[in-house]
Write an enzyme that holds these catalytic residues in place. Structure first.
Site, PDB file in Angstrom:
ATOM      1  N   GLU A 216      14.583  22.112   9.079  1.00  0.00           N
ATOM      2  CA  GLU A 216      13.175  21.974   9.467  1.00  0.00           C
ATOM      3  C   GLU A 216      12.459  21.025   8.503  1.00  0.00           C
ATOM      4  OE1 GLU A 216      10.957  21.836  11.443  1.00  0.00           O
ATOM      5  OE2 GLU A 216       9.723  23.625  11.665  1.00  0.00           O
ATOM      6  N   ASP A 217      11.418  20.368   8.992  1.00  0.00           N
ATOM      7  CA  ASP A 217      10.678  19.445   8.133  1.00  0.00           C
ATOM      8  C   ASP A 217       9.770  20.184   7.160  1.00  0.00           C
ATOM      9  OD1 ASP A 217       8.946  20.332  10.147  1.00  0.00           O
ATOM     10  OD2 ASP A 217       8.280  18.338  10.765  1.00  0.00           O
TER      11      ASP A 217
ATOM     12  N   ASP B 142       4.878  26.000   7.229  1.00  0.00           N
ATOM     13  CA  ASP B 142       3.455  26.089   6.966  1.00  0.00           C
ATOM     14  C   ASP B 142       3.096  27.583   7.006  1.00  0.00           C
ATOM     15  OD1 ASP B 142       0.825  25.363   6.684  1.00  0.00           O
ATOM     16  OD2 ASP B 142       0.574  24.614   8.711  1.00  0.00           O
TER      17      ASP B 142
ATOM     18  N   PHE C 229      -2.623  17.753   4.556  1.00  0.00           N
ATOM     19  CA  PHE C 229      -1.843  17.344   5.716  1.00  0.00           C
ATOM     20  C   PHE C 229      -0.961  16.155   5.336  1.00  0.00           C
ATOM     21  CE2 PHE C 229      -0.706  15.979   9.913  1.00  0.00           C
ATOM     22  CZ  PHE C 229      -0.569  17.195  10.570  1.00  0.00           C
TER      23      PHE C 229
ATOM     24  N   ARG D   1       5.682   8.976  11.817  1.00  0.00           N
ATOM     25  CA  ARG D   1       7.008   9.588  11.614  1.00  0.00           C
ATOM     26  C   ARG D   1       7.959   8.599  10.946  1.00  0.00           C
ATOM     27  NH1 ARG D   1       7.219  14.403  14.526  1.00  0.00           N
ATOM     28  NH2 ARG D   1       6.217  14.445  16.555  1.00  0.00           N
TER      29      ARG D   1
HETATM   30  P1  IMP Z   1       4.260  26.847  11.146  1.00  0.00           P
HETATM   31  O1  IMP Z   1       4.700  27.629  12.324  1.00  0.00           O
HETATM   32  O2  IMP Z   1       2.798  27.036  10.869  1.00  0.00           O
HETATM   33  O3  IMP Z   1       5.081  27.071   9.910  1.00  0.00           O
HETATM   34  O4  IMP Z   1       4.353  25.352  11.610  1.00  0.00           O
HETATM   35  C1  IMP Z   1       5.248  24.444  11.120  1.00  0.00           C
HETATM   36  C2  IMP Z   1       5.102  23.162  11.912  1.00  0.00           C
HETATM   37  O5  IMP Z   1       3.728  22.696  11.845  1.00  0.00           O
HETATM   38  C3  IMP Z   1       5.931  22.054  11.272  1.00  0.00           C
HETATM   39  O6  IMP Z   1       7.227  22.012  11.818  1.00  0.00           O
HETATM   40  C4  IMP Z   1       5.110  20.827  11.621  1.00  0.00           C
HETATM   41  O7  IMP Z   1       5.458  20.356  12.906  1.00  0.00           O
HETATM   42  C5  IMP Z   1       3.674  21.301  11.670  1.00  0.00           C
HETATM   43  N1  IMP Z   1       2.999  21.017  10.385  1.00  0.00           N
HETATM   44  C6  IMP Z   1       2.545  21.912   9.478  1.00  0.00           C
HETATM   45  N2  IMP Z   1       1.980  21.302   8.430  1.00  0.00           N
HETATM   46  C7  IMP Z   1       2.107  19.968   8.660  1.00  0.00           C
HETATM   47  C8  IMP Z   1       1.718  18.795   7.922  1.00  0.00           C
HETATM   48  O8  IMP Z   1       1.150  18.837   6.812  1.00  0.00           O
HETATM   49  N3  IMP Z   1       2.026  17.610   8.511  1.00  0.00           N
HETATM   50  C9  IMP Z   1       2.647  17.497   9.710  1.00  0.00           C
HETATM   51  N4  IMP Z   1       3.018  18.563  10.426  1.00  0.00           N
HETATM   52  C10 IMP Z   1       2.746  19.792   9.907  1.00  0.00           C
END
Ligand code: IMP
Length: 190
Positions: free
Chosen positions: A100-101, A104, A153, A166
């Protein structure tokens, strides 16, 4: 590539990313060298990380991708995920590593873990490039983690803002005024 106007600063350089991926690959190699794991990348943000990571792993492995969209469940006030494109491997009995990237809130990964766990893999772990621990709403933690990042962000190296950036070869912080325009919108961009 010209400096994007919406960027405030570079957070992680190409060299920092390269070095970290070599470190992560060494850990993963140590743990999986003879296990022929399936690496499942979460679309779309993980593709750049996945591409670099697998090329640093000199061992047998398979790759696959899954695409999910996250949304808030109005009844339970919790996050849910919907699978938009499933992975194609039968993972029963396989060693699975989710790639995963960024984590959050952790809601996406929490639900995805349940979905994949139900398919009875031999093991299920998580490799994540970035972590924003200050925003966590779950107890998800990465087994292999690149960097902790502040609650800002970030874009680049696979991560987008409204589908842009990207392709930046580094990770940068978006200016706050640019981010505020879409505040609250999850730009996962599956
Ligand atoms: P989570 O379910 O809140 O953990 O969401 C994670 C997803 O939110 C990541 O896979 C990203 O696609 C997106 N995301 C969360 N923070 C960022 C950020 O700072 N930049 C870009 N995408 C983000």
């Amino acid at each position: 590539m010209p400096w994007p106007e919406e960027l405030e600063r570079v957070l992680l350089t190409q060299k920092q990313l390269e070095d970290k991926i070599a470190e992560l690959a060494a850990q993963i190699y140590r743990d999986y060298a003879n296990k022929n794991p399936v690496l499942i990348g979460i679309l779309t943000g993980a593709i750049v990380f996945m591409a670099d990571l697998i090329r640093a792993l000199p061992m047998d492995l398979s790759i696959d991708f899954i695409s999910v969209s996250s949304y808030e469940d109005a009844t339970t006030h919790s996050g849910r995920v919907r699978v938009l494109k499933d992975c194609s491997h039968d993972i029963r009995g396989r060693h699975v590593l989710i790639v995963e990237d960024i984590v959050d809130t952790g809601l996406t990964l929490q639900h995805l873990r349940h979905i994949l766990q139900d398919r009875q893999p031999a093991s299920l772990r998580l490799c994540c490039l970035l972590d924003k621990p200050s925003r966590r709403r779950t107890n998800v933690t990465a087994d292999y983690l690149g960097f902790e990042v502040p609650d800002e962000f970030v874009v680049g190296y696979g991560l987008d803002y409204a589908e842009k950036y990207r392709n930046l070869p580094y990770v940068g912080v978006l200016k706050e005024d640019a981010y505020r325009k879409t505040c609250g919108v999850n730009s996962r961009g599956a």
